[in-house]
Design a protein around this motif. Structure first.
Motif, PDB file in Angstrom:
ATOM      1  N   VAL A  68       0.858  -1.178   0.000  1.00  7.36           N
ATOM      2  CA  VAL A  68       0.000   0.000   0.000  1.00  7.36           C
ATOM      3  C   VAL A  68       0.895   1.228   0.000  1.00  7.36           C
ATOM      4  O   VAL A  68       1.899   1.261   0.709  1.00  7.36           O
ATOM      5  CB  VAL A  68      -0.917   0.007   1.253  1.00  7.36           C
ATOM      6  N   THR A  69       0.543   2.212  -0.813  1.00  7.07           N
ATOM      7  CA  THR A  69       1.309   3.457  -0.828  1.00  7.07           C
ATOM      8  C   THR A  69       0.356   4.642  -0.805  1.00  7.07           C
ATOM      9  O   THR A  69      -0.823   4.521  -1.151  1.00  7.07           O
ATOM     10  CB  THR A  69       2.214   3.554  -2.083  1.00  7.07           C
ATOM     11  N   SER A  70       0.860   5.790  -0.370  1.00  5.15           N
ATOM     12  CA  SER A  70       0.052   7.000  -0.316  1.00  5.15           C
ATOM     13  C   SER A  70       0.960   8.214  -0.237  1.00  5.15           C
ATOM     14  O   SER A  70       2.032   8.152   0.378  1.00  5.15           O
ATOM     15  CB  SER A  70      -0.867   6.964   0.903  1.00  5.15           C
ATOM     16  N   SER A 125      -5.817  10.009  -0.617  1.00 10.76           N
ATOM     17  CA  SER A 125      -5.690   9.078  -1.732  1.00 10.76           C
ATOM     18  C   SER A 125      -4.723   7.951  -1.352  1.00 10.76           C
ATOM     19  O   SER A 125      -3.575   8.200  -0.987  1.00 10.76           O
ATOM     20  CB  SER A 125      -5.199   9.838  -2.964  1.00 10.76           C
ATOM     21  N   ARG A 127      -3.229   4.055  -2.512  1.00  8.65           N
ATOM     22  CA  ARG A 127      -3.115   3.086  -3.607  1.00  8.65           C
ATOM     23  C   ARG A 127      -2.872   1.683  -3.048  1.00  8.65           C
ATOM     24  O   ARG A 127      -1.891   1.440  -2.347  1.00  8.65           O
ATOM     25  CB  ARG A 127      -1.979   3.491  -4.547  1.00  8.65           C
ATOM     26  N   HIS A 129      -2.018  -2.090  -3.896  1.00  7.49           N
ATOM     27  CA  HIS A 129      -1.364  -2.834  -4.974  1.00  7.49           C
ATOM     28  C   HIS A 129      -1.649  -4.325  -4.832  1.00  7.49           C
ATOM     29  O   HIS A 129      -1.313  -4.936  -3.803  1.00  7.49           O
ATOM     30  CB  HIS A 129       0.143  -2.579  -4.953  1.00  7.49           C
ATOM     31  N   THR A 135      -3.021  -1.947  -9.441  1.00  9.22           N
ATOM     32  CA  THR A 135      -3.224  -0.903  -8.433  1.00  9.22           C
ATOM     33  C   THR A 135      -4.653  -0.390  -8.451  1.00  9.22           C
ATOM     34  O   THR A 135      -5.198  -0.084  -9.513  1.00  9.22           O
ATOM     35  CB  THR A 135      -2.247   0.260  -8.701  1.00  9.22           C
ATOM     36  N   ILE A 136      -5.269  -0.328  -7.271  1.00 16.71           N
ATOM     37  CA  ILE A 136      -6.598   0.264  -7.126  1.00 16.71           C
ATOM     38  C   ILE A 136      -6.462   1.460  -6.190  1.00 16.71           C
ATOM     39  O   ILE A 136      -5.960   1.327  -5.070  1.00 16.71           O
ATOM     40  CB  ILE A 136      -7.616  -0.756  -6.563  1.00 16.71           C
ATOM     41  N   THR A 137      -6.862   2.636  -6.671  1.00 21.03           N
ATOM     42  CA  THR A 137      -6.759   3.844  -5.854  1.00 21.03           C
ATOM     43  C   THR A 137      -8.067   4.082  -5.109  1.00 21.03           C
ATOM     44  O   THR A 137      -9.145   3.998  -5.694  1.00 21.03           O
ATOM     45  CB  THR A 137      -6.413   5.062  -6.738  1.00 21.03           C
ATOM     46  N   GLU A 139     -10.122   6.703  -2.422  1.00 19.07           N
ATOM     47  CA  GLU A 139     -10.177   7.994  -1.742  1.00 19.07           C
ATOM     48  C   GLU A 139     -10.745   7.738  -0.347  1.00 19.07           C
ATOM     49  O   GLU A 139     -11.916   7.453  -0.185  1.00 19.07           O
ATOM     50  CB  GLU A 139     -11.065   8.982  -2.514  1.00 19.07           C
TER      51      GLU A 139
END
Ligand code: CU
Length: 153
Positions: A68-70, A125, A127, A129, A135-137, A139
Motif C-alpha cells: 500500500v502506498t500514499s 488518496s 493506492r 497494490h 493498483t486500485i486507488t 479515496e
C-alpha cells in the motif's frame, strides 16, 4: 473500412486476449473481481501516524494485496491483530469469492511519517497494490477519531 477486414481485426484481438489469459493466469482463466468499500481513516491523534480501514470484496479468483502506498505518508505498512497483538504482514490474501476486512481491532493499515496531518472531512488518496488486479486507488475519507461504520456486510 470494409467489413471483412474489420472482422479479421476483431478476431485477432480476441485471440490475443485469450493467449494473454492462458499465459499469465495459471490453471484457471478466472480473474479476481475486486471492489473496495467502507474505506476510512480516523483523524490521527498524533502528527506522524495514522490508521486506515476498508473492505475488499472479491467476486472472482483469489488475489493478493502486496503493498500500500500514499502521498500522505513516507511509509505505509499492513498489520494483522492476532491474540490482541499487532503484527506486520508482507501481504494479505483476498480469497476467491470472499472478502478481506481491514477493521478496528483486526487488520489495519498504518501510515508512518505523515507528510501532513489530515483533518476530518479531508480525503486521502491511497493506492492498494494487488498481485493480479494491479493498483486500485481509494479515496479514504477522514472521519472522527471514534468513528466506526454502522453496519458491516
Ligand atoms: Cu499496527
Amino acid at each position: 473500412m470494409n467489413h471483412r477486414l474489420g472482422r479479421a481485426v476483431a478476431m485477432a484481438t480476441a485471440g490475443l486476449v485469450l493467449a494473454g489469459c492462458g499465459g499469465a493466469g495459471g490453471p484457471s482463466s478466472d480473474k479476481p473481481e475486486l471492489k473496495i468499500t467502507g474505506a476510512y481513516m480516523p483523524v490521527p491523534v498524533s502528527s506522524d501516524m495514522a490508521a486506515g480501514f476498508f473492505t475488499v470484496t472479491n467476486s472472482g479468483a483469489a488475489d493478493t494485496l502486496t503493498s500500500v502506498t500514499s502521498g500522505i505518508a513516507e511509509d505505509v505498512t499492513m498489520h494483522s491483530t492476532e491474540n490482541g497483538a499487532m503484527r506486520e504482514k508482507k501481504s494479505f490474501t483476498v480469497p476467491a469469492n470472499g472478502t478481506l476486512d481491514f477493521a478496528r481491532g483486526g487488520n489495519h493499515l498504518m501510515f508512518d511519517m505523515l507528510t501532513h496531518k489530515p483533518k476530518q472531512g479531508e480525503r486521502v488518496s491511497v493506492r492498494l497494490h494487488f498481485a493480479t488486479s494491479g493498483t486500485i486507488t481509494v479515496e479514504m475519507p477522514v472521519k472522527s477519531a471514534t468513528y466506526t461504520p454502522k453496519t458491516r456486510h
